[in-house]
Design an enzyme around this catalytic site. Structure first.
Site, mmCIF file in Angstrom:
data_model
loop_
_atom_site.group_PDB
_atom_site.id
_atom_site.type_symbol
_atom_site.label_atom_id
_atom_site.label_comp_id
_atom_site.label_asym_id
_atom_site.label_seq_id
_atom_site.Cartn_x
_atom_site.Cartn_y
_atom_site.Cartn_z
ATOM 1 C CB CYS A 118 -0.923 -0.036 1.214
ATOM 2 S SG CYS A 118 -1.669 1.528 1.662
ATOM 3 C CB CYS B 270 0.447 1.767 4.095
ATOM 4 S SG CYS B 270 -1.211 1.091 3.919
#
Length: 352
Positions: free
Chosen positions: A87, A90
């Site tokens: 991600c 993230c």
């Protein structure tokens, strides 16, 4: 999480001291005073950088159960960064937002912080909270209940407001006063809870197949509680004949429960209500007024201030409940006056 600039990483990796020489970019060179100054400057600069970046969020390497205990003890909430390795947002949160000093100061003060990989140890968590977006941010209370959910990328300023909104929610939920608690009523069903006694043995409500007499006490410092526990010993033979079990619930830590047992010589199970979760389940938890709290803190000192799972001063009403095999309340004695307790005669009569 600490991120060093690639240039700094490269310099640190290429400098290696060997006797009177050092290796720099594949070539050995003799050390001199100028070299020492350069090395010390680099070390100092790196130390400053590490120190500055360590002021971000302190993510603890513990599981959720351990986080709950810390949160209950320190009167904090739990923040979980639920991320995945693939991600992009993230990684940006980890690099740009979680390392921010203001974010670190606020989150370390108010939350127990966890960073959990949603595709490894966080699989069960992601399923429980139906998480489909990453990064996802779970804000939980000390019992693991969801307070707030957010997801996506936030810059430090934006995420500071997210954290502040959760803290405001916590502050806007004041504890009940003695006049506001009513206690669970006859016919109410008590959800399962687990708690440990002073020896570390776990009691689980769902595993009990006997009728239960649940007695709340305020602590070993309370002479009325100690006297009452002594009186309850006379119930032991009758409880056995009626296939019932008496359990005492204390808000005090195991070492203080030891004092209760030593003072009363009781053989009943005394459970530590860590985080007051049992008192809350029975709706007997309240916060004394400031005058009473000041009195307890000044007169009882550590016996009051350090005996419980946090510094809130909360206490349970000294109530007694009888539960049937289905964990429904069949009888109760609820009186806000701690001097008034359920009589042995009433308990026995209502165990029929």
């Amino acid at each position: 999480m600490v991120f060093l600039q690639p240039e700094i990483q490269h310099i640190i990796q290429t400098i290696k001291l060997t006797g009177d020489f050092f290796l720099l970019n594949g070539t050995y060179k003799k050390r001199n005073s100028m070299f020492k100054k350069i090395v010390w400057s680099l070390l100092l600069f790196t130390g400053v950088l590490l120190n500055a970046q360590s002021t971000g969020i302190n993510f603890q390497k513990i599981d959720l159960e351990a986080a709950k205990k810390i949160a209950a003890k320190e009167n904090k909430l739990i923040f979980i960064d639920l991320y995945t390795t693939w991600c992009g947002p993230c990684k940006l949160m980890a690099k740009n937002t979680f390392t921010d000093p203001q974010i670190g100061e606020m989150f370390n003060k108010n939350f127990v912080n966890l960073a959990i990989d949603a595709e490894k140890e966080g699989v069960k968590l992601a399923k429980e909270f139906k998480v489909v977006n990453y990064p996802s941010f779970l804000f939980l209370d000390p019992q693991g209940k969801l307070v707030q959910y957010d997801f996506g990328y936030y810059n430090p300023e934006q995420f500071l407001e997210v954290g502040a909104s959760v803290v405001r929610k916590k502050m806007s939920q004041p504890s009940k006063t003695i006049e506001q608690v009513k206690g669970k009523m006859i016919g109410d069903k008590i959800e399962n809870f687990n708690a440990k006694d002073h020896l570390g043995n776990t009691f689980s409500l769902s595993k009990e197949n006997k009728k239960l007499v649940v007695v709340f006490i305020r602590g070993q410092w309370c002479p009325f509680c100690n006297k009452y526990i002594e009186t309850l010993q006379n119930l032991a033979p009758e409880l056995k004949s009626k296939n019932a079990r008496l359990v005492i619930i204390s808000p005090e830590k195991p070492e203080f429960i030891e004092k209760t047992i030593n003072k009363t010589k009781t053989e009943y199970t005394v459970l530590y209500d860590e985080g007051y979760k049992i008192a809350e389940a029975f709706d007997v938890l309240y916060t004394p007024d400031s005058e009473t709290l000041n009195f307890y803190n000044s007169k009882l000192k550590d016996d009051f201030a350090k005996s419980r799972s946090d510094n809130s001063g909360r206490l349970p009403v000294s109530a007694t409940f009888i539960l049937n095999g289905d964990k429904e309340i069949t009888w109760r004695h609820f009186d806000p006056d701690y001097k008034n307790r359920a009589s042995i005669e009433d308990i026995l009569k209502n165990l029929e």
